[in-house]
Scaffold this motif. Structure first.
Motif, short mmCIF file in Angstrom:
data_model
loop_
_atom_site.label_atom_id
_atom_site.label_comp_id
_atom_site.label_asym_id
_atom_site.label_seq_id
_atom_site.Cartn_x
_atom_site.Cartn_y
_atom_site.Cartn_z
N ASN A 7 0.84 -1.20 0.00
CA ASN A 7 0.00 0.00 0.00
C ASN A 7 0.87 1.25 0.00
O ASN A 7 2.00 1.21 0.50
N PRO A 8 0.40 2.29 -0.64
CA PRO A 8 -0.87 2.33 -1.37
C PRO A 8 -0.76 1.62 -2.72
O PRO A 8 0.34 1.31 -3.16
N LEU A 9 -1.89 1.37 -3.35
CA LEU A 9 -1.88 0.77 -4.69
C LEU A 9 -1.74 1.84 -5.76
O LEU A 9 -1.33 1.54 -6.88
N PHE A 10 -2.09 3.04 -5.41
CA PHE A 10 -1.99 4.14 -6.36
C PHE A 10 -1.52 5.37 -5.62
O PHE A 10 -2.00 5.66 -4.53
N LEU A 11 -0.56 6.06 -6.21
CA LEU A 11 0.02 7.23 -5.55
C LEU A 11 0.37 8.28 -6.58
O LEU A 11 1.12 8.00 -7.51
N SER A 12 -0.19 9.45 -6.39
CA SER A 12 0.14 10.58 -7.26
C SER A 12 0.82 11.62 -6.40
O SER A 12 0.28 12.00 -5.36
N MET A 13 1.99 12.03 -6.80
CA MET A 13 2.72 12.99 -5.98
C MET A 13 3.44 14.00 -6.86
O MET A 13 3.59 13.80 -8.06
N GLN A 14 3.89 15.06 -6.23
CA GLN A 14 4.57 16.11 -6.98
C GLN A 14 6.06 15.89 -6.93
O GLN A 14 6.60 15.32 -5.97
N GLU A 15 6.73 16.38 -7.93
CA GLU A 15 8.19 16.34 -7.93
C GLU A 15 8.71 17.05 -6.69
O GLU A 15 8.13 18.03 -6.22
N GLN A 37 8.34 -1.59 -12.85
CA GLN A 37 7.80 -1.95 -14.16
C GLN A 37 7.25 -0.70 -14.83
O GLN A 37 6.35 -0.04 -14.29
N ASP A 38 7.77 -0.39 -16.02
CA ASP A 38 7.21 0.67 -16.84
C ASP A 38 6.10 0.08 -17.69
O ASP A 38 6.10 -1.12 -17.98
N PRO A 39 5.15 0.90 -18.14
CA PRO A 39 3.98 0.36 -18.87
C PRO A 39 4.39 -0.50 -20.06
O PRO A 39 5.19 -0.09 -20.90
N LYS A 103 0.40 -6.51 -5.21
CA LYS A 103 -0.40 -6.04 -6.34
C LYS A 103 0.25 -4.87 -7.07
O LYS A 103 -0.19 -4.49 -8.14
N GLY A 104 1.29 -4.31 -6.49
CA GLY A 104 1.98 -3.20 -7.15
C GLY A 104 1.46 -1.85 -6.71
O GLY A 104 0.29 -1.71 -6.32
N THR A 105 2.34 -0.88 -6.74
CA THR A 105 1.98 0.51 -6.46
C THR A 105 2.22 1.31 -7.71
O THR A 105 3.35 1.41 -8.19
N HIS A 106 1.11 1.85 -8.25
CA HIS A 106 1.21 2.65 -9.47
C HIS A 106 1.53 4.08 -9.06
O HIS A 106 0.70 4.77 -8.46
N LEU A 107 2.73 4.50 -9.36
CA LEU A 107 3.23 5.80 -8.91
C LEU A 107 3.28 6.79 -10.07
O LEU A 107 3.90 6.51 -11.10
N ILE A 108 2.62 7.90 -9.88
CA ILE A 108 2.68 8.99 -10.88
C ILE A 108 3.28 10.20 -10.20
O ILE A 108 2.79 10.63 -9.15
N ILE A 109 4.33 10.74 -10.81
CA ILE A 109 4.98 11.92 -10.26
C ILE A 109 4.76 13.07 -11.23
O ILE A 109 5.20 13.02 -12.39
N GLN A 110 4.06 14.06 -10.73
CA GLN A 110 3.67 15.19 -11.56
C GLN A 110 4.77 16.25 -11.52
O GLN A 110 5.28 16.56 -10.46
N GLN B 37 1.21 -12.24 -16.05
CA GLN B 37 0.60 -11.03 -15.51
C GLN B 37 -0.61 -10.69 -16.38
O GLN B 37 -0.45 -10.28 -17.54
N ILE B 38 -1.78 -10.93 -15.83
CA ILE B 38 -2.99 -10.51 -16.52
C ILE B 38 -3.02 -8.98 -16.48
O ILE B 38 -2.60 -8.37 -15.49
N LEU B 39 -3.51 -8.39 -17.55
CA LEU B 39 -3.44 -6.94 -17.72
C LEU B 39 -3.91 -6.19 -16.48
O LEU B 39 -5.02 -6.39 -15.99
N GLY B 40 -3.02 -5.34 -15.96
CA GLY B 40 -3.37 -4.50 -14.83
C GLY B 40 -3.35 -5.19 -13.49
O GLY B 40 -3.69 -4.59 -12.47
N GLN B 41 -2.94 -6.45 -13.48
CA GLN B 41 -2.94 -7.19 -12.21
C GLN B 41 -1.52 -7.55 -11.79
O GLN B 41 -0.55 -7.16 -12.42
N LYS B 42 -1.44 -8.29 -10.71
CA LYS B 42 -0.11 -8.60 -10.19
C LYS B 42 0.53 -9.74 -10.97
O LYS B 42 -0.12 -10.47 -11.71
N VAL B 43 1.79 -9.89 -10.76
CA VAL B 43 2.56 -10.96 -11.40
C VAL B 43 2.37 -12.25 -10.60
O VAL B 43 2.46 -12.25 -9.37
#
Lengths: 111, 111
Positions: A7-15, A37-39, A103-110, B37-43
């Motif tokens: 956790n978290p599974l999704f995180l958006s933060m600023q530079e 992992q990159d997309p 499940k991974g943490t999807h990190l977006i840095i704005q 890894q199913i799309l958008g899910q964990k490995v």
């Protein structure tokens, strides 16, 4: 059976900001891994943590392991846009050969 | 730098068809793995292979799946009769013992 929760599974933060991703695991884990992992890309190994109190650092990323609390953290210092990715922790334990991933943490840095 | 290579990068197949995913692990590595890894899910771990035989397999790795090391370099995953739910990214990994290195993956689309 080893279970790994991030956790978290999704995180958006600023530079420029600092943040921490948490990874809890359910039973004794022999090793704890962090991957990036990159997309649409593969998994890039970041850190392997072997023992209680282990701390490893690479650039703006620092990983630590507390085996008593069954917790690993990935700390990001002064985030930059290039660190945007999905970060996975994975454990090896319970007598299993294969890694058990969170499940991974999807990190977006704005910017 | 040595790397794990996988072919093809993308495969589209009809439901019920057989597919073979190929991997060339890093040459001096001893342990080989398949993950998906199913799309958008964990490995998820599928199977590990050591000394020319399966070391461990997960619940996902049922009778439809098989692995082979047909020669000294290739490591293959065969899915006998593909189902829609087999659509995923399949990663091969190899390790000399500690750190696992992942290939770029094969995106399998079952239609």
């Amino acid at each position: 059976e080893l279970k790994v929760e991030q956790n978290p599974l999704f995180l958006s933060m600023q530079e420029g900001k600092n943040y921490t991703i948490y990874c809890n695991y359910s039973t004794t884990s022999d090793r704890l891994y962090w991957y990036r992992q990159d997309p649409g890309k593969s998994l890039e190994s970041l850190f392997v943590l072997l023992s209680n109190g282990a701390v490893k650092q690479e650039g703006r990323l620092m990983a630590s392991l507390d085996t008593k609390a069954r917790l690993s953290t990935l700390h990001i210092t002064a985030a930059v846009h290039d660190l945007s990715a999905t970060y996975f922790c994975a454990g090896l334990g319970g007598g299993a050969d294969g890694l058990t991933f969170g499940k991974g943490t999807h990190l977006i840095i704005q910017p | 730098e040595p790397e794990v290579t996988q072919t093809p990068s993308h495969q589209v197949t009809q439901m019920g068809q057989e597919v073979i995913l190929r991997c060339v692990p890093i040459s001096n590595h001893l342990y080989f793995y398949w993950y998906r890894q199913i799309l958008g899910q964990k490995v998820e771990f599928l199977v590990s292979f050591y000394n020319n035989e399966i070391s461990e397999k997960s619940e996902i790795f049922d009778d439809q799946f098989s692995v082979e090391r047909p020669d000294g370099s290739n490591f293959t995953l065969k899915i006998r009769s593909t189902k829609l739910e087999d659509s995923a990214m399949y990663f091969c990994a190899s390790t000399p013992g500690l750190e696992a290195f992942f290939g770029q993956g094969t995106r399998l689309t079952v239609v």
